[in-house]
Design a protein around this motif. Structure first.
Motif, PDB file in Angstrom:
ATOM      1  N   PRO A 199       1.548   2.528  -4.658  1.00 40.59           N
ATOM      2  CA  PRO A 199       1.568   3.375  -3.527  1.00 40.59           C
ATOM      3  C   PRO A 199       0.771   4.477  -3.366  1.00 40.59           C
ATOM      4  N   GLU A 200       0.389   5.008  -4.531  1.00 40.35           N
ATOM      5  CA  GLU A 200      -0.563   6.036  -4.760  1.00 40.35           C
ATOM      6  C   GLU A 200      -2.085   5.511  -4.190  1.00 40.35           C
ATOM      7  N   GLU A 201      -2.323   4.340  -4.763  1.00 38.00           N
ATOM      8  CA  GLU A 201      -3.582   3.824  -4.215  1.00 38.00           C
ATOM      9  C   GLU A 201      -3.673   3.334  -2.836  1.00 38.00           C
ATOM     10  N   VAL A 202      -2.751   2.905  -2.414  1.00 40.44           N
ATOM     11  CA  VAL A 202      -2.607   2.526  -0.930  1.00 40.44           C
ATOM     12  C   VAL A 202      -3.144   3.891  -0.237  1.00 40.44           C
ATOM     13  N   SER A 203      -2.252   5.004  -0.604  1.00 39.10           N
ATOM     14  CA  SER A 203      -2.363   6.313   0.138  1.00 39.10           C
ATOM     15  C   SER A 203      -3.792   6.927   0.169  1.00 39.10           C
ATOM     16  N   LYS A 204      -4.511   6.652  -1.040  1.00 43.31           N
ATOM     17  CA  LYS A 204      -5.927   6.935  -1.128  1.00 43.31           C
ATOM     18  C   LYS A 204      -6.826   6.158  -0.226  1.00 43.31           C
ATOM     19  N   ALA A 205      -6.343   4.767  -0.321  1.00 41.88           N
ATOM     20  CA  ALA A 205      -7.403   4.005   0.359  1.00 41.88           C
ATOM     21  C   ALA A 205      -7.102   4.172   1.781  1.00 41.88           C
ATOM     22  N   LEU A 206      -5.947   4.565   2.416  1.00 42.09           N
ATOM     23  CA  LEU A 206      -5.758   4.705   3.743  1.00 42.09           C
ATOM     24  C   LEU A 206      -6.486   5.883   4.313  1.00 42.09           C
ATOM     25  N   THR A 207      -6.197   6.897   3.559  1.00 37.83           N
ATOM     26  CA  THR A 207      -6.965   8.200   3.641  1.00 37.83           C
ATOM     27  C   THR A 207      -8.529   7.890   3.941  1.00 37.83           C
ATOM     28  N   SER A 208      -9.148   7.184   2.934  1.00 31.60           N
ATOM     29  CA  SER A 208     -10.595   7.092   3.066  1.00 31.60           C
ATOM     30  C   SER A 208     -11.036   6.292   4.185  1.00 31.60           C
ATOM     31  N   ILE A 209     -10.139   5.561   4.895  1.00 28.72           N
ATOM     32  CA  ILE A 209     -10.485   4.946   6.182  1.00 28.72           C
ATOM     33  C   ILE A 209     -10.288   5.546   7.525  1.00 28.72           C
ATOM     34  N   GLY A 210      -9.704   6.844   7.349  1.00 27.63           N
ATOM     35  CA  GLY A 210      -9.408   7.510   8.478  1.00 27.63           C
ATOM     36  C   GLY A 210      -7.849   7.521   9.018  1.00 27.63           C
ATOM     37  N   LEU A 211      -7.012   6.864   8.073  1.00 25.72           N
ATOM     38  CA  LEU A 211      -5.675   7.150   8.311  1.00 25.72           C
ATOM     39  C   LEU A 211      -5.142   7.986   7.139  1.00 25.72           C
ATOM     40  N   GLU A 212      -5.363   9.451   7.476  1.00 27.33           N
ATOM     41  CA  GLU A 212      -5.138  10.226   6.563  1.00 27.33           C
ATOM     42  C   GLU A 212      -3.606  10.295   6.197  1.00 27.33           C
ATOM     43  N   THR A 213      -3.105  10.370   4.927  1.00 24.41           N
ATOM     44  CA  THR A 213      -1.933  10.571   4.546  1.00 24.41           C
ATOM     45  C   THR A 213      -1.377  11.787   3.680  1.00 24.41           C
ATOM     46  N   ASP A 214      -0.114  12.177   4.281  1.00 21.91           N
ATOM     47  CA  ASP A 214       0.267  13.510   3.603  1.00 21.91           C
ATOM     48  C   ASP A 214       0.893  13.228   1.985  1.00 21.91           C
ATOM     49  N   GLY A 215       0.691  12.134   1.805  1.00 25.26           N
ATOM     50  CA  GLY A 215       1.247  11.949   0.239  1.00 25.26           C
ATOM     51  C   GLY A 215       2.083  10.768   0.387  1.00 25.26           C
ATOM     52  N   VAL A 216       2.826  10.546  -0.988  1.00 21.78           N
ATOM     53  CA  VAL A 216       3.800   9.601  -1.243  1.00 21.78           C
ATOM     54  C   VAL A 216       4.930  10.094  -1.463  1.00 21.78           C
ATOM     55  N   GLU A 217       6.239   9.717  -1.030  1.00 23.43           N
ATOM     56  CA  GLU A 217       7.425  10.002  -1.328  1.00 23.43           C
ATOM     57  C   GLU A 217       8.414   9.150  -1.858  1.00 23.43           C
ATOM     58  N   LYS A 218       8.839   9.229  -2.923  1.00 24.86           N
ATOM     59  CA  LYS A 218       9.774   8.101  -3.596  1.00 24.86           C
ATOM     60  C   LYS A 218      11.062   8.323  -2.855  1.00 24.86           C
ATOM     61  N   VAL A 219      11.781   7.051  -2.539  1.00 28.45           N
ATOM     62  CA  VAL A 219      13.070   7.141  -2.033  1.00 28.45           C
ATOM     63  C   VAL A 219      13.940   6.178  -2.564  1.00 28.45           C
ATOM     64  N   GLU A 220      15.146   6.448  -3.147  1.00 28.01           N
ATOM     65  CA  GLU A 220      15.876   5.763  -4.014  1.00 28.01           C
ATOM     66  C   GLU A 220      16.749   5.078  -2.892  1.00 28.01           C
ATOM     67  N   THR A 221      16.867   3.806  -2.965  1.00 33.57           N
ATOM     68  CA  THR A 221      17.483   2.758  -2.085  1.00 33.57           C
ATOM     69  C   THR A 221      19.367   3.266  -2.432  1.00 33.57           C
ATOM     70  N   ILE A 222      19.527   3.219  -3.615  1.00 34.15           N
ATOM     71  CA  ILE A 222      20.794   3.688  -4.094  1.00 34.15           C
ATOM     72  C   ILE A 222      20.459   4.864  -4.960  1.00 34.15           C
ATOM     73  N   LYS A 223      21.206   5.940  -4.620  1.00 32.08           N
ATOM     74  CA  LYS A 223      20.991   7.177  -5.265  1.00 32.08           C
ATOM     75  C   LYS A 223      21.341   7.265  -6.636  1.00 32.08           C
ATOM     76  N   GLY A 224      20.601   7.692  -7.539  1.00 26.66           N
ATOM     77  CA  GLY A 224      20.175   7.708  -8.701  1.00 26.66           C
ATOM     78  C   GLY A 224      19.798   6.476  -9.440  1.00 26.66           C
ATOM     79  N   GLY A 225      19.600   5.449  -8.699  1.00 25.76           N
ATOM     80  CA  GLY A 225      18.824   4.271  -9.056  1.00 25.76           C
ATOM     81  C   GLY A 225      19.706   3.455 -10.031  1.00 25.76           C
ATOM     82  N   LEU A 226      20.938   3.607 -10.195  1.00 23.11           N
ATOM     83  CA  LEU A 226      21.723   2.975 -11.176  1.00 23.11           C
ATOM     84  C   LEU A 226      21.370   3.103 -12.796  1.00 23.11           C
ATOM     85  N   GLU A 227      20.551   4.382 -13.007  1.00 17.76           N
ATOM     86  CA  GLU A 227      20.167   4.634 -14.159  1.00 17.76           C
ATOM     87  C   GLU A 227      21.353   4.853 -15.150  1.00 17.76           C
ATOM     88  N   GLY A 228      21.316   4.373 -16.415  1.00 12.55           N
ATOM     89  CA  GLY A 228      22.383   4.434 -17.322  1.00 12.55           C
ATOM     90  C   GLY A 228      23.397   3.552 -17.143  1.00 12.55           C
TER      91      GLY A 228
END
Length: 822
Positions: free
Chosen positions: A18-47
């Motif tokens: 995702p970070e590489e995609v964001s950097k690539a898009l910015t370089s071709i004129g589609l400036e990005t404000d960053g990447v936000e991680k979104v959990e589809t299930i809160k907590g991600g079932l960790e543990g």
């Protein structure tokens, strides 16, 4: 615009993070404000892991609890007390181990080692709702026997983190306002970098009509406002909740799922930049769709429950009797599809950007659809989007497609043709990147090369690229994919010598005057150019008829363009005074606007009735400086403001009495004022005491002194002024004083004018040093004491010369002003 990383992968096969995609898009004129991680299930079932219940016994101190031992795949059975009625030995279950965080809405709790009715428990066997994969709380989750103990629940349920990339679109890049559009640009960049990728979109080859009858009729009356209109009738659908995959897609980008049919239209909008609208046929009277305008003043209630007054310039989607939807902007109150609908009409259209933009602004509306239509959607994408949407509806809601697609496209839009000279491209880029590279990039951008001759490429630009119409647009596209950073700086600079324009001089002098005023304790302000109608209604100097009006003002307080800087400054003064800051010195450089109601615009001069000029406004109120141990407080006076204004003139090299003439006046703006004009009588500025009626209108209760200067006129005078120098005078100056008895109506400006006109070469200055009105003077008279400095730069003046000058001055004062010597 939010772009889902996983959704992007539906159309482009790639291995970038995702970070590489964001950097690539910015370089071709589609400036990005960053990447936000979104959990589809809160907590991600960790543990949370898969376990197998080895034993299950009743709790000795409870009638509903059980004591279990569970194999968690770590080689040692784990004791867990469970209250679920369906727990039993041999089951494969989901276990939250000690330290795991579980969520109940916004509340978080941690699984701890505990004693339940005297028995130790080292975890929790979970139900669906407790780990966020469902809503059931009837009992614990029982998994198939194939579930392996010790397997992380995240892996078992195939939970993947979602990443949202926020793209800041520029107004011209509407082609990238969708996941497929972003994927298309990213694919072009990856090909240029030599990376493996494959761009694809879902096929609609299997689309077909299920029956020939039952189609809704469509008529387009406003063909100039509707570039293309496509529609399809589907009967027998079952409107229900959307499947999980569709809800996840919409939730990820911040859209709330509604039902399967509406969610599909939103999915297509964000997938392929094609707004769709779905109508419940039960509410389409006569089962007729008519695209037309309505009568001026027609009342229409939109989906948000607001009744709006439509104009004859608003395009509407109507049925046989009444409007149902504002085309491309907003649906009507009864235009939505609910679970009661069974037969629907699906619309996929391309409305004229200007019509949509004006309607949206007129009614203060901004929607996802209007955002795209205003900037120009691809008219050649409507049928594909309609077919794909219909296919999804059949898959998720069932139903039959009735009849063929209605496609009204009176004037098909052809791809733009552009001729690109390769030499021109290299000159603009600043580097010869190679013909093959240019052609490769054009191909990756789907810009077709239909011919080539003498180093000139004949190009056909896809219709979705509404912003690429000129050679320079094509070069910009090539360069952004090639990479701006790949254009090296050479050892030489190719440039043309620049020279100062009048605007440069004006900006420089504006900086000098700003520094002068700021150094004198003034603060610079900036006010809105939009102002209230009420300020100008009672004025004759600035009549309302000469105000430039807004077509669609938000309110009467912001309905006209300002003719003067005065009222904005008074509002700023009031704002500060109301906050216990009453001693104020302010200035503003700003534009003022006016129109001549009698002038007419023409095709050659559409702005003929309108004028715009830059002014300088200066305000003083309250104390000039506060009291201290050395001196007492001193209130500001209009004479302080006069000194400030004349210092501005001096800074610009313009002399009072020379290029500028001062005259005392009185008008509706000022209770007392001075007007400055040039020698030709053209007004340069005014200063004075603001009339109480005007200060009261802005809630200012103290005296205000205001000056407004025509900065553009001052610049024209300053540009003509040549900087000259003279040697120091070789002789001493001579001072002479006069005490004059004059009429009370005569001003010092009158006296100064006569004195200066009497002697232009030897007279250096005239000052007023005493004024007396009182006893021992004739009725209607006053006494002025003036001082004059005479000097000949080359030789010392003798008494005879001095007397001649003074006699001439006295004679002119007596003749022109009826003055008498005291």
């Amino acid at each position: 615009m939010n772009i889902s990383y996983k959704w992007l992968k539906d159309y482009l096969d790639f291995d970038l993070s995702p970070e590489e995609v964001s950097k690539a898009l910015t370089s071709i004129g589609l400036e990005t404000d960053g990447v936000e991680k979104v959990e589809t299930i809160k907590g991600g079932l960790e543990g949370i892991v898969i376990g197998k219940v080895l034993t299950c016994e009743e709790h000795p101190n409870s009638d509903h609890l059980h004591i279990t031992t569970v194999d968690l795949g770590n080689g040692e059975p784990t004791q867990i007390v469970c209250g679920a009625p369906n727990v039993a030995a041999g089951q494969h279950v989901v276990v939250a181990t000690v330290g795991t965080k579980l969520y109940d809405g916004d509340n978080e709790f941690t699984i701890k080692k505990s004693k339940i009715r005297g028995v130790e428990s080292f975890g929790m066997i979970c139900a669906e709702d407790e780990i966020g994969i469902g809503t059931s709380h009837d009992g614990i989750i029982v998994l198939p026997e194939t579930a392996v103990p010790g397997t992380p629940a995240r892996e078992y349920y195939n939970v993947e983190d979602e990443y949202i990339i926020e793209v800041d679109l520029t107004p011209n890049r509407i082609d990238a306002a969708s996941h497929y559009g972003v994927a298309r640009d990213l694919a072009a960049w990856m090909k240029r970098q030599g990376m493996e990728c494959r761009l694809h979109r879902p096929s609609v080859d299997d689309f077909h009509s299920d029956r020939t009858d039952g189609a809704c009729s469509v008529t387009v009356e406003a063909k100039d406002a509707c570039i293309r209109y496509c529609g399809l009738t589907i009967r027998g659908v079952k409107v229900a909740e959307s499947p999980e995959w569709l809800k996840k897609c919409l939730n990820a980008i911040g859209q709330r799922p509604i039902n399967n049919v509406v969610d599909i239209t939103n999915y297509i909008l964000n997938a392929f930049c094609q707004p769709l609208h779905c109508f419940d046929l039960k509410k389409v009277k006569g089962e007729q769709i008519v695209v037309r305008t309505v009568d001026e003043g027609t009342k229409f209630t939109t989906l948000d429950g607001v009744e709006r007054t439509m104009t004859a310039a608003d395009l509407m989607i109507c049925n046989a009797e009444e409007p149902m939807c504002i085309a491309g902007v907003f649906g009507g109150l009864d235009s939505g599809v609910t679970e009661e609908a069974s037969d629907i009409f699906l619309e996929s259209a391309c409305f004229h950007p200007t019509w949509v933009r004006k309607t949206a602004r007129r009614h203060g509306l901004s929607t996802d659809s209007s955002f795209r239509f205003e900037r120009g959607v691809d008219p050649n994408n409507t049928v594909y989007a309609l077919k794909f949407a219909a296919t999804l509806i059949k898959q998720l809601a069932g139903g039959e497609i009735c009849g063929d697609i209605v496609d009204i496209y009176p004037n098909p839009v052809e791809p733009a043709r552009v001729e690109l000279s390769l030499d021109y491209a290299y000159n603009l880029i600043g580097k010869r990147i190679g013909d093959d590279v240019v052609k490769e990039i054009l191909g990756s951008l789907e810009i077709e090369i239909v011919g080539e001759h003498d180093g000139i490429l004949d190009l056909r630009v896809p219709t979705y690229r509404v912003d690429v119409t000129r050679p320079c647009d094509v070069v910009e596209d090539v360069l952004r994919i090639y990479g701006y950073n790949n254009v090296e700086f050479g050892n030489t600079v190719q440039s043309s010598l620049s020279y100062q324009q009048p605007t440069d001089v004006s900006n420089h002098l504006q900086e000098l005057v700003s520094e002068q005023l700021t150094a004198g304790g003034f603060r610079e302000i900036m006010n809105n150019s939009l102002t209230a109608v009420s300020y100008y209604e009672p004025l004759e100097m600035y009549p309302l008829a000469k105000c430039v009006r807004l077509l669609n003002p938000l309110s009467n307080d912001l309905a006209v363009m300002r003719q003067t800087l005065l009222f904005g400054g008074l509002e700023s003064l009031a704002h500060n005074i109301n906050r216990k800051n009453a001693n104020l010195l302010m200035y503003e450089f700003g534009h003022v606007y006016a129109q001549n109601p009698e002038a007419e615009s023409t095709d050659e001069k559409p702005l003929a009735p309108y004028t715009e000029s830059q002014h300088l406004g200066i305000w003083m109120t309250g104390d000039l400086y506060a009291a201290n141990w050395a001196v007492g407080e001193r209130h500001a006076t209009v004479y302080d403001l006069k000194a400030v204004v004349e210092n501005v003139f001096a800074r610009l090299g313009i002399a009072i009495g020379g290029e500028i003439v001062a005259t005392q006046v009185k008008n509706e703006i000022f209770s007392a004022a001075i007007e400055y004009t040039n020698r030709g009588g053209k007004l340069i500025g005014r200063l004075g005491i603001v009339a109480k009626r005007l200060t009261k209108a802005t809630d200012v209760d103290q005296e205000v002194y205001f000056a407004e200067l025509d900065w553009d006129a001052l610049m024209r005078m300053a540009l003509k002024k040549k900087v000259e120098y003279t040697d120091l005078a070789k002789s001493m100056p001579v001072k002479r004083d006069l005490a004059l008895l004059i009429s009370k109506d005569v001003t010092f400006a009158d006296v100064e004018r006569v004195v200066r006109a009497s002697e232009k070469r030897l007279l250096k200055s005239v000052t007023l040093f005493d004024v007396y009105e009182g006893k021992n003077l004739e009725e209607g008279k006053k006494s002025y004491a003036i001082s004059m400095i005479l000097q000949d730069d080359e030789k010392t003046l003798n008494d005879k010369q001095i007397d001649a000058v003074m006699n001439k001055i006295i004679a002119n004062l007596q003749k022109q002003l009826d003055a008498k010597l005291r």
